[in-house]
Scaffold this motif. Structure first.
Motif, PDB file in Angstrom:
ATOM      1  N   LEU A  21       0.826  -1.202   0.000  1.00  0.00           N
ATOM      2  CA  LEU A  21       0.000   0.000   0.000  1.00  0.00           C
ATOM      3  C   LEU A  21       0.862   1.254   0.000  1.00  0.00           C
ATOM      4  CD1 LEU A  21      -2.781   1.353   0.195  1.00  0.00           C
ATOM      5  CD2 LEU A  21      -2.618   1.090   2.681  1.00  0.00           C
ATOM      6  N   ASP A  22       1.929   1.256   0.783  1.00  0.00           N
ATOM      7  CA  ASP A  22       2.813   2.418   0.820  1.00  0.00           C
ATOM      8  C   ASP A  22       3.465   2.655  -0.533  1.00  0.00           C
ATOM      9  OD1 ASP A  22       4.032   4.588   2.306  1.00  0.00           O
ATOM     10  OD2 ASP A  22       5.913   3.463   2.121  1.00  0.00           O
ATOM     11  N   LYS A  28       1.542   7.357  -6.504  1.00  0.00           N
ATOM     12  CA  LYS A  28       0.448   8.291  -6.790  1.00  0.00           C
ATOM     13  C   LYS A  28       0.578   9.606  -6.034  1.00  0.00           C
ATOM     14  CE  LYS A  28      -2.833   4.577  -7.694  1.00  0.00           C
ATOM     15  NZ  LYS A  28      -4.116   3.970  -7.303  1.00  0.00           N
ATOM     16  N   ASN A  29       1.715   9.809  -5.362  1.00  0.00           N
ATOM     17  CA  ASN A  29       1.959  11.012  -4.559  1.00  0.00           C
ATOM     18  C   ASN A  29       0.850  11.255  -3.541  1.00  0.00           C
ATOM     19  OD1 ASN A  29       4.448  11.771  -5.694  1.00  0.00           O
ATOM     20  ND2 ASN A  29       3.388  12.646  -7.464  1.00  0.00           N
ATOM     21  N   MET A  30       0.404  10.195  -2.904  1.00  0.00           N
ATOM     22  CA  MET A  30      -0.626  10.284  -1.869  1.00  0.00           C
ATOM     23  C   MET A  30       0.047  10.238  -0.496  1.00  0.00           C
ATOM     24  SD  MET A  30      -3.401   7.664  -3.549  1.00  0.00           S
ATOM     25  CE  MET A  30      -4.542   7.791  -2.186  1.00  0.00           C
ATOM     26  N   LYS A  31      -0.765  10.408   0.559  1.00  0.00           N
ATOM     27  CA  LYS A  31      -0.244  10.338   1.920  1.00  0.00           C
ATOM     28  C   LYS A  31       0.312   8.945   2.174  1.00  0.00           C
ATOM     29  CE  LYS A  31      -1.238  11.140   6.693  1.00  0.00           C
ATOM     30  NZ  LYS A  31      -2.193  11.201   7.747  1.00  0.00           N
TER      31      LYS A  31
END
Length: 87
Positions: A21-22, A28-31
């Protein structure tokens, strides 16, 4: 003993999933999931799942500041396993 084996299967599945998940979030440049949380799941027994995810997804493999604590955890767990099963 069977509960320990079941625990290790579950914790390693969780570790593998968290690293995957990380990696998805990184692309996707997400948190992101913090390194502290990733190392904590490793410390609780998820080192094998984490190692598999690191190799499969090429995630955290070049970050020395992550690899050093990760391999320290691996060494500590190896020593503990040796001491437990040495009897």
């Amino acid at each position: 003993m069977k509960y320990v084996f079941l625990y290790l299967i579950i914790i390693n599945y969780i570790a593998f999933s968290m690293f995957h998940l990380d990696k998805k979030r990184a692309r996707k440049n997400m948190k992101r999931i913090s390194e502290k949380n990733l190392l904590t799941i490793c410390a609780f027994g998820g080192t094998f799942g984490a190692w598999l995810a690191m190799k499969n997804f090429n995630h955290k493999t070049s970050k020395t500041s992550f690899k050093i604590p990760f391999y320290i955890i691996v060494v500590i767990q190896t020593v503990i396993l040796f001491l437990v099963f040495r009897r």
